[in-house]
Design a protein around this motif. Structure first.
Motif, PDB file in Angstrom:
ATOM      1  N   ARG A 156       0.835  -1.218   0.000  1.00 16.21           N
ATOM      2  CA  ARG A 156       0.000   0.000   0.000  1.00 16.21           C
ATOM      3  C   ARG A 156       0.860   1.255   0.000  1.00 16.21           C
ATOM      4  O   ARG A 156       0.381   2.349  -0.253  1.00 16.21           O
ATOM      5  N   ARG A 157       2.136   1.089   0.272  1.00 14.87           N
ATOM      6  CA  ARG A 157       3.060   2.218   0.270  1.00 14.87           C
ATOM      7  C   ARG A 157       3.632   2.433  -1.126  1.00 14.87           C
ATOM      8  O   ARG A 157       3.660   1.533  -1.962  1.00 14.87           O
ATOM      9  N   SER A 158       4.134   3.640  -1.337  1.00 13.85           N
ATOM     10  CA  SER A 158       4.836   3.977  -2.578  1.00 13.85           C
ATOM     11  C   SER A 158       6.341   3.905  -2.320  1.00 13.85           C
ATOM     12  O   SER A 158       6.774   3.875  -1.155  1.00 13.85           O
ATOM     13  N   PRO A 159       7.179   3.886  -3.376  1.00 11.81           N
ATOM     14  CA  PRO A 159       8.627   3.925  -3.155  1.00 11.81           C
ATOM     15  C   PRO A 159       9.060   5.127  -2.320  1.00 11.81           C
ATOM     16  O   PRO A 159       9.948   5.012  -1.471  1.00 11.81           O
ATOM     17  N   ASP A 160       8.425   6.287  -2.533  1.00 17.05           N
ATOM     18  CA  ASP A 160       8.745   7.476  -1.739  1.00 17.05           C
ATOM     19  C   ASP A 160       8.389   7.280  -0.270  1.00 17.05           C
ATOM     20  O   ASP A 160       9.040   7.846   0.623  1.00 17.05           O
ATOM     21  N   ASP A 161       7.340   6.489  -0.027  1.00 17.67           N
ATOM     22  CA  ASP A 161       6.815   6.317   1.328  1.00 17.67           C
ATOM     23  C   ASP A 161       7.430   5.112   2.051  1.00 17.67           C
ATOM     24  O   ASP A 161       6.921   4.674   3.070  1.00 17.67           O
ATOM     25  N   GLY A 162       8.496   4.559   1.493  1.00 21.34           N
ATOM     26  CA  GLY A 162       9.188   3.465   2.166  1.00 21.34           C
ATOM     27  C   GLY A 162       8.678   2.087   1.832  1.00 21.34           C
ATOM     28  O   GLY A 162       8.782   1.173   2.655  1.00 21.34           O
ATOM     29  N   ALA A 163       8.111   1.906   0.622  1.00 22.63           N
ATOM     30  CA  ALA A 163       7.619   0.581   0.230  1.00 22.63           C
ATOM     31  C   ALA A 163       8.743  -0.439   0.181  1.00 22.63           C
ATOM     32  O   ALA A 163       8.550  -1.607   0.487  1.00 22.63           O
ATOM     33  N   ILE A 164       9.953   0.025  -0.176  1.00 16.76           N
ATOM     34  CA  ILE A 164      11.104  -0.872  -0.271  1.00 16.76           C
ATOM     35  C   ILE A 164      11.786  -0.880   1.093  1.00 16.76           C
ATOM     36  O   ILE A 164      12.578   0.003   1.433  1.00 16.76           O
ATOM     37  N   ALA A 165      11.436  -1.902   1.894  1.00 16.20           N
ATOM     38  CA  ALA A 165      11.861  -1.941   3.298  1.00 16.20           C
ATOM     39  C   ALA A 165      13.371  -1.934   3.454  1.00 16.20           C
ATOM     40  O   ALA A 165      13.897  -1.395   4.434  1.00 16.20           O
ATOM     41  N   VAL A 166      14.083  -2.487   2.492  1.00 15.56           N
ATOM     42  CA  VAL A 166      15.536  -2.607   2.604  1.00 15.56           C
ATOM     43  C   VAL A 166      16.235  -1.246   2.556  1.00 15.56           C
ATOM     44  O   VAL A 166      17.385  -1.108   2.955  1.00 15.56           O
ATOM     45  N   TRP A 167      15.529  -0.210   2.071  1.00 11.52           N
ATOM     46  CA  TRP A 167      16.119   1.130   1.970  1.00 11.52           C
ATOM     47  C   TRP A 167      15.614   2.094   3.044  1.00 11.52           C
ATOM     48  O   TRP A 167      16.026   3.247   3.094  1.00 11.52           O
ATOM     49  N   ARG A 168      14.697   1.639   3.903  1.00 11.26           N
ATOM     50  CA  ARG A 168      14.080   2.558   4.871  1.00 11.26           C
ATOM     51  C   ARG A 168      15.079   3.084   5.893  1.00 11.26           C
ATOM     52  O   ARG A 168      14.981   4.231   6.320  1.00 11.26           O
ATOM     53  N   ASN A 169      16.014   2.241   6.316  1.00 10.70           N
ATOM     54  CA  ASN A 169      16.920   2.645   7.397  1.00 10.70           C
ATOM     55  C   ASN A 169      18.158   3.379   6.892  1.00 10.70           C
ATOM     56  O   ASN A 169      19.107   3.608   7.646  1.00 10.70           O
ATOM     57  N   LEU A 170      18.189   3.756   5.618  1.00 11.25           N
ATOM     58  CA  LEU A 170      19.325   4.497   5.067  1.00 11.25           C
ATOM     59  C   LEU A 170      19.172   5.981   5.332  1.00 11.25           C
ATOM     60  O   LEU A 170      18.064   6.488   5.575  1.00 11.25           O
ATOM     61  N   GLY A 171      20.290   6.701   5.252  1.00 11.48           N
ATOM     62  CA  GLY A 171      20.233   8.154   5.367  1.00 11.48           C
ATOM     63  C   GLY A 171      19.507   8.775   4.186  1.00 11.48           C
ATOM     64  O   GLY A 171      19.294   8.129   3.154  1.00 11.48           O
ATOM     65  N   LYS A 172      19.131  10.035   4.312  1.00  8.77           N
ATOM     66  CA  LYS A 172      18.330  10.708   3.293  1.00  8.77           C
ATOM     67  C   LYS A 172      19.023  10.708   1.940  1.00  8.77           C
ATOM     68  O   LYS A 172      18.411  10.425   0.902  1.00  8.77           O
ATOM     69  N   VAL A 173      20.323  11.022   1.923  1.00 12.00           N
ATOM     70  CA  VAL A 173      21.067  11.105   0.657  1.00 12.00           C
ATOM     71  C   VAL A 173      21.202   9.731   0.022  1.00 12.00           C
ATOM     72  O   VAL A 173      20.957   9.545  -1.180  1.00 12.00           O
TER      73      VAL A 173
END
Length: 823
Positions: A196-213
């Motif tokens: 239900r999430r978008s890529p911008d909204d953290g749909a890809i869980a493996v990238w959620r804990n990365l820094g903004k850049v």
């Protein structure tokens, strides 16, 4: 499949058939008289280039025309073709009008076309039309091949052999997964847990804990997909079409590699151990996308017999497969080859169904079979072999069988006996004993208390021996559990699972009462494990925020009442190391080590707690490293294990063994039975409690230090149950057990029931998958699945108290009527 199947091209689906040149000529000759036709030899199909050499080849053959990219042209007008364009070139070997008497000309033209093209011939002819002047006849292409090749896309195929249908052979295995059926790759359920999430909204869980850049840098890698699919990074994944989502994950084969490829690249180039560990945690065994887990290559997947592929036959329940093959139509030209093969296949399938395995499928992995199922597979093979004067030894073949299925098994064993064989069965099942010609009863107790022949004879003779416990149960003098009224449960205290439909479950709603002993039963393969282990257990665990795998498909879970924890007591081994044992699993060993370390002699020698562990270098034997045995590697033979000469199998060094508790060393204690050890430590509450629990579940005969690798599945399950009983756990816990009576005598079943009822009395809920008729009758509530196995099961056929189910027409109801008195 290799001798009587039809093969279709795995790319376009066109039939693949090998024709003789005479058959092609005869086909052309049967066209209506006056039909205009062009005979063509395919030389180039869908390739870029000038192809000057191909055009020169046509000229040297003395031919005047060719069909280039669908157009008939004079060959002298062509020197070369546009180099950047994809071309198809076919040489015209003849233009004919079908008339009587020109068969020889047709034969020569077809032969030349086959020779030039390497076995493929195209007949371009004018169709008959429908007689309407406004709808002129169209031109039709008929493609023929004298070899195993697709007439439409030109792909060549080898002649089919049995090895082409084996995933253990490189000729038949799926090239993507190499015949395993799965790949080690990123698990989409973990990578994209919330669509239900978008890529911008953290749909890809493996990238959620990365820094903004770093996160934005990775999102930029998705831009080629967004451009091609005409979506943006703010679009939820659930809004993607099926095709868009598949391309997002796996790529389009051109510019966009796919999310999984990007993650694989990140894993390959990762230098941070922490990040690498996190990425690895998101990987698992994922079903092969190419073969859909069938493990077979494209060639075998394209073959079919009577309209079914080998994959469809492998996945059909054996009962259904047997019925299909018996009725399968066989073409007359293949009857001579197919008939003896079909006879042999159906004969072997009928043996498997005869021993109650009709619910299994041919693709079922051997390591997923229960011990009883594996034995019955081997038993079916033995029946089919037709051998006589053979001694068969079976160890509890009724494991996992409903009493109704037992009768099939007993019938199969009696058939072996009638063939002149001797059958010795180690068994606790009542019906198996009642059908035996001779019974040998061992005892009187277990472990050191057993080893004697208590009685031997017929069922009647065994029942007449006063000192024989087995005879007392068979005669009815003693019951597994005394008649009792089942507990009643308030309707507002229950687990309700709605819409369960995993595997063969038929979208069922099931209510499990809380604070009762519930028995889920039904014929073998009716869906019990799917319902309880694969759906209910993980669903409740996740509802209580406990770690659990993804449950089987269902609509909704309602918990009406109070529930705090879920404990699954299964039959998996309690340890893989030979050093592990019941004492270490239950935590008793920790307390025993503390006790020895607190003795005066240990303190005077400066020995701490770790000194009394055979996992510690300080206390264990240096030669065998605490195993008690030494392994001798044997070439071409299994490794040989011998007792360690240094410690004589006692696992500890001499200095450690000098420390005594009441005249016993730590090795002496580990060599005691659990019942004997309990007597020694009766005044040490923290040791007596877990040992008492082990005795209560009927494991007092086990050696305290007996390696966990030597325990049966039933023993391992009872060790786990005893471990739970020894904990000072609060009530409101859900306990799930799968066939805990496996390997148990009537007396042991009685003890087990007392323990489970004790758990319920403490305010817990116990749900047990079980077939034992006495155990079922002792439950508070029964959920009976069926009516059959596999596709014929998955429904609730009876539910209620034992007396209620005993009045039903379900398979379990019939058994309860016979074995249990409900008056």
């Amino acid at each position: 499949m290799a001798r009587a199947s039809n093969l279709n091209c795995h790319q376009c689906g066109s039939p693949i058939r090998q024709l003789a040149s005479d058959e092609i000529v005869n086909w052309i000759a049967t066209l209506p008289e006056g039909t205009k036709a062009v005979i063509l030899a395919s030389l180039v199909r869908g390739r870029r280039g000038k192809h000057a050499d191909v055009l020169e080849q046509i000229r040297k053959a003395g031919l005047l025309r060719a069909r280039v990219d669908g157009q008939l042209v004079e060959i002298e007008q062509l020197n070369e073709l546009a180099p950047r364009k994809v071309h198809t070139i076919e040489a015209v070997t003849d233009r004919i009008v079908v008339r009587p008497g020109n068969t020889q000309r047709i034969s020569e033209s077809v032969g030349l076309a086959l020779k030039m093209s390497g076995g493929t011939c195209t007949v371009h002819y004018r169709g008959p039309g429908d007689g309407d002047p406004s709808n002129p006849p169209s031109w039709i292409d008929a493609v023929f091949s004298t070899r195993y090749a697709c007439p439409d896309c030109g792909v060549s195929y080898p002649e089919l052999e049995p090895k082409n249908f084996s995933f253990n052979s490189p000729y038949g295995a799926c090239p993507q997964c190499e015949g395993l059926g799965w790949l080690e790759q990123f698990d989409l359920e973990l990578v994209l847990p919330d669509r239900r999430r978008s890529p911008d909204d953290g749909a890809i869980a493996v990238w959620r804990n990365l820094g903004k850049v770093a996160r934005q840098k990775r999102l930029d890698l998705l831009q080629p997909f967004f451009d091609a699919a005409k979506v943006d990074s703010a679009t939820p994944l659930v809004s993607y079409s099926e095709k868009q989502f598949d391309q997002f994950v796996r790529g389009d084969g051109r510019q966009w590699p796919g999310l999984l490829s990007i993650l694989q690249q990140e894993l390959s180039t990762c230098t941070s151990d922490k990040r690498l560990s996190f990425l690895e945690s998101l990987r698992g065994q994922v079903l092969c996308n190419d073969c859909d887990g069938s493990r077979l290559g494209p060639l075998s997947r394209g073959a079919s017999f009577a309209g079914k592929s080998i994959i469809q036959m492998n996945r059909a329940p054996l009962d259904n497969l047997l019925e299909f093959l018996r009725a399968a139509p066989v073409p007359a030209d293949r009857l001579e080859v197919a008939q003896p093969l079909l006879h042999e296949i159906t004969r072997r399938l009928s043996f498997l169904c005869h021993v109650g395995l009709g619910y299994l499928t041919l693709e079922r992995a051997t390591d997923s079979l229960s011990g009883g199922e594996y034995q019955r597979v081997r038993l079916a093979a033995s029946i089919g072999s037709g051998l006589a004067n053979v001694c068969y030894v079976l160890d509890e073949p009724t494991i996992g069988l409903h009493p109704i299925d037992n009768r099939r098994l007993i019938s199969a064993i009696q058939e072996l006996k009638r063939s002149g064989n001797t059958i010795i069965v180690v068994e606790h099942d009542r019906e198996m004993m009642e059908n035996a010609d001779w019974i040998i009863d061992m005892g009187p107790g277990a472990g050191a208390g057993g080893g004697w022949i208590v009685a031997a004879g017929t069922v009647q003779q065994i029942a007449a021996v006063e000192s024989c416990i087995t005879g007392a149960y068979l005669s009815g003098k003693q019951a597994v559990i005394e008649p009792r009224q089942p507990r009643l449960n308030a309707p507002d205290h229950q687990l309700v699972l709605r819409g369960a439909r995993a595997h063969n479950l038929k979208n069922i709603d099931v209510a499990f009462p809380l604070r009762l002993l519930t028995c889920v039963t039904g014929v073998s393969g009716s869906g019990k494990s799917t319902l309880v282990e694969e759906t209910l257990s993980p669903a409740v665990s996740r509802k209580l925020d406990l770690a659990a795998p993804i449950p089987g498909d269902f609509d909704k879970l309602e918990i009406k009442g109070s529930l705090r924890n879920v404990v699954r007591v299964d039959q998996r081994p309690i340890g893989r190391s030979p050093r592990s044992n019941a004492a270490t699993y239950c935590g008793v060993m920790d307390e025993i080590r503390k006790l020895f370390a607190s003795t005066k002699s240990a303190k005077s020698l400066g020995f701490g707690v770790t000194r009394f562990s055979f996992n510690s270098k300080q206390g264990r034997c240096p030669d065998c490293q605490g195993y008690g045995v030494r392994r001798l590697e044997m070439k071409f033979l299994p490794d040989l294990y011998t007792t360690c000469e240094t410690c004589r199998g006692r696992k500890f060094n001499e200095q450690t063994l000098r420390v005594r508790y009441r005249q016993y060393s730590v090795a002496d204690v580990l060599e005691m039975s659990i019942a004997e050890a309990r007597e020694l430590f009766t005044n040490v509450e923290r040791i007596d409690r877990p040992l008492g629990a082990l005795v209560d579940v009927g494991l007092g005969y086990l050696q305290l230090g007996q390696s966990s690798t030597t325990l049966s599945g039933g023993e391992a399950q009872r060790v786990k149950l005893a471990s739970e009983l020894s904990l000072t756990r609060s009530s409101e816990t859900l306990y799930l057990l799968d066939e805990p009576t496996t390997g148990l005598h009537f007396q042991d079943v009685s003890r087990l029931l007392q323990v489970l009822h004790q758990l319920v009395e403490q305010g817990n809920t116990v749900i047990v998958i079980e077939h034992h008729s006495d155990f079922i009758a002792a439950a508070d509530w029964i959920i009976d699945l069926g009516p059959g196995a596999g596709e014929n099961g998955g429904e609730v056929v009876a539910v209620g108290r034992p007396a209620d189910v005993g009045k039903s027409a379900s398979p379990t109801g019939k058994i309860l009527k016979k074995h249990v008195n409900f008056s």
